[in-house]
Motif scaffolding. Sequence first.
Motif, PDB file in Angstrom:
ATOM      1  N   THR A  69      20.297  10.727 -42.956  1.00 29.93           N
ATOM      2  CA  THR A  69      19.730  10.547 -44.300  1.00 29.93           C
ATOM      3  C   THR A  69      18.800   9.328 -44.332  1.00 29.93           C
ATOM      4  OG1 THR A  69      21.765  11.457 -45.182  1.00 29.93           O
ATOM      5  CG2 THR A  69      20.349  10.358 -46.754  1.00 29.93           C
ATOM      6  N   SER A  73      14.956  10.197 -45.214  1.00 33.61           N
ATOM      7  CA  SER A  73      14.663  10.129 -46.655  1.00 33.61           C
ATOM      8  C   SER A  73      13.234   9.676 -46.985  1.00 33.61           C
ATOM      9  CB  SER A  73      15.712   9.309 -47.407  1.00 33.61           C
ATOM     10  OG  SER A  73      15.795   8.041 -46.846  1.00 33.61           O
ATOM     11  N   TYR A  75      10.736  10.875 -45.930  1.00 31.81           N
ATOM     12  CA  TYR A  75       9.875  12.060 -45.765  1.00 31.81           C
ATOM     13  C   TYR A  75      10.210  13.181 -46.751  1.00 31.81           C
ATOM     14  CZ  TYR A  75       8.375   9.657 -41.594  1.00 31.81           C
ATOM     15  OH  TYR A  75       7.867   8.726 -40.737  1.00 31.81           O
ATOM     16  N   GLN A  76      10.872  12.818 -47.842  1.00 34.14           N
ATOM     17  CA  GLN A  76      11.177  13.856 -48.840  1.00 34.14           C
ATOM     18  C   GLN A  76       9.887  14.554 -49.256  1.00 34.14           C
ATOM     19  OE1 GLN A  76      13.392  11.870 -51.890  1.00 34.14           O
ATOM     20  NE2 GLN A  76      15.343  12.221 -50.878  1.00 34.14           N
ATOM     21  N   LEU A 101      21.113  16.400 -47.379  1.00 33.68           N
ATOM     22  CA  LEU A 101      19.691  16.020 -47.348  1.00 33.68           C
ATOM     23  C   LEU A 101      19.011  16.637 -48.568  1.00 33.68           C
ATOM     24  CD1 LEU A 101      18.991  16.649 -43.542  1.00 33.68           C
ATOM     25  CD2 LEU A 101      19.268  14.429 -44.672  1.00 33.68           C
ATOM     26  N   LYS A 102      18.410  15.777 -49.386  1.00 28.49           N
ATOM     27  CA  LYS A 102      17.821  16.261 -50.640  1.00 28.49           C
ATOM     28  C   LYS A 102      16.298  16.134 -50.596  1.00 28.49           C
ATOM     29  CE  LYS A 102      21.925  16.632 -52.605  1.00 28.49           C
ATOM     30  NZ  LYS A 102      22.564  17.931 -52.602  1.00 28.49           N
ATOM     31  N   GLY A 103      15.639  17.093 -51.216  1.00 27.09           N
ATOM     32  CA  GLY A 103      14.194  16.972 -51.413  1.00 27.09           C
ATOM     33  C   GLY A 103      13.357  17.524 -50.267  1.00 27.09           C
ATOM     34  N   PHE A 104      13.965  18.346 -49.408  1.00 31.82           N
ATOM     35  CA  PHE A 104      13.206  18.961 -48.310  1.00 31.82           C
ATOM     36  C   PHE A 104      13.110  20.464 -48.522  1.00 31.82           C
ATOM     37  CE2 PHE A 104      15.233  15.171 -46.635  1.00 31.82           C
ATOM     38  CZ  PHE A 104      14.162  14.524 -46.046  1.00 31.82           C
TER      39      PHE A 104
END
Length: 240
Positions: A69, A73, A75-76, A101-104
Amino acid sequence: MQIDEIFLSLQGETEFVGIPFLFVRFSGCNLRCSYCDTPAAFTISPTCHIHFHGQESFLSNPLSIEQLTTLLSPYQGYWLSFTGGEPLLQREALETCLTHLKGFRFWMETNGTLPEALSPIIFSHIDVWSMDLKLPSAIGKNLWETQERFFSRIAETGKTIILKVILTPTTTLEEMEEVWKHFLLWREKTRSLSLTFQPMTSEKKVIQSESLRWAYEKTLSWPDGKVHLIPQIHPILQIP
Ligand SMILES: Nc1nc2[nH]cc(C(=O)O)c2c(=O)[nH]1
Ligand code: SF4
Ligand SMILES: [Mg+2]
């Protein structure tokens, strides 16, 4: 989780070529394809090689989700490809990545031979499936039945599926007919299916073969833009 390498580069395969992607390469593979370009990922490596913008570093395996993470992060918003090896061999680690992992946008690069490893968590998070078609000439056995089961399960999710077949001098025309027969049948099961014929590259050159000629003619004959003949671009650009 046992990770061989993590890097940022341009997607070098399929109709997504040329756009930035994060690659998380899981260690371990259940196959040994004749044309494999990542044999380093067959075995578990003591360290994970991290390379972004020409800067490299190493972390000891196994990696924690907290380490991953922290690393990713910034590189979201990017596409993130789980590749290998075969990521589905580490199902729990994969599920941990997908839920933390958020935002990918998640891309799954799979050999499509482990239908029993698929799960609801994986189905709900993966945006694009890139599934190889493994031909007997490359792996020494017939896996169509297993690949059919794999495909049917991912097709039920309604997500985008890209089938990819590697063309080598040992690929037979009978195998190409078999690929085409399956593509036509499988199109009936989902709305978003495309096929990439990918001629093998070696020493930055595309390897010529009769299957490549066959694929060229077949691609010319198919007008809807769902069939592509595209070599890998990363060896040619000399990027990771
Ligand atoms: N640039 C680049 N594009 C890729 N597309 C698929 C790759 C893979 O090894 O899964 C790959 C890779 O290793 N590098
Ligand atoms: S499935 Fe992929 S990683 Fe595994 S041996 Fe074949 S090409 Fe290599
Ligand atoms: Mg590769």
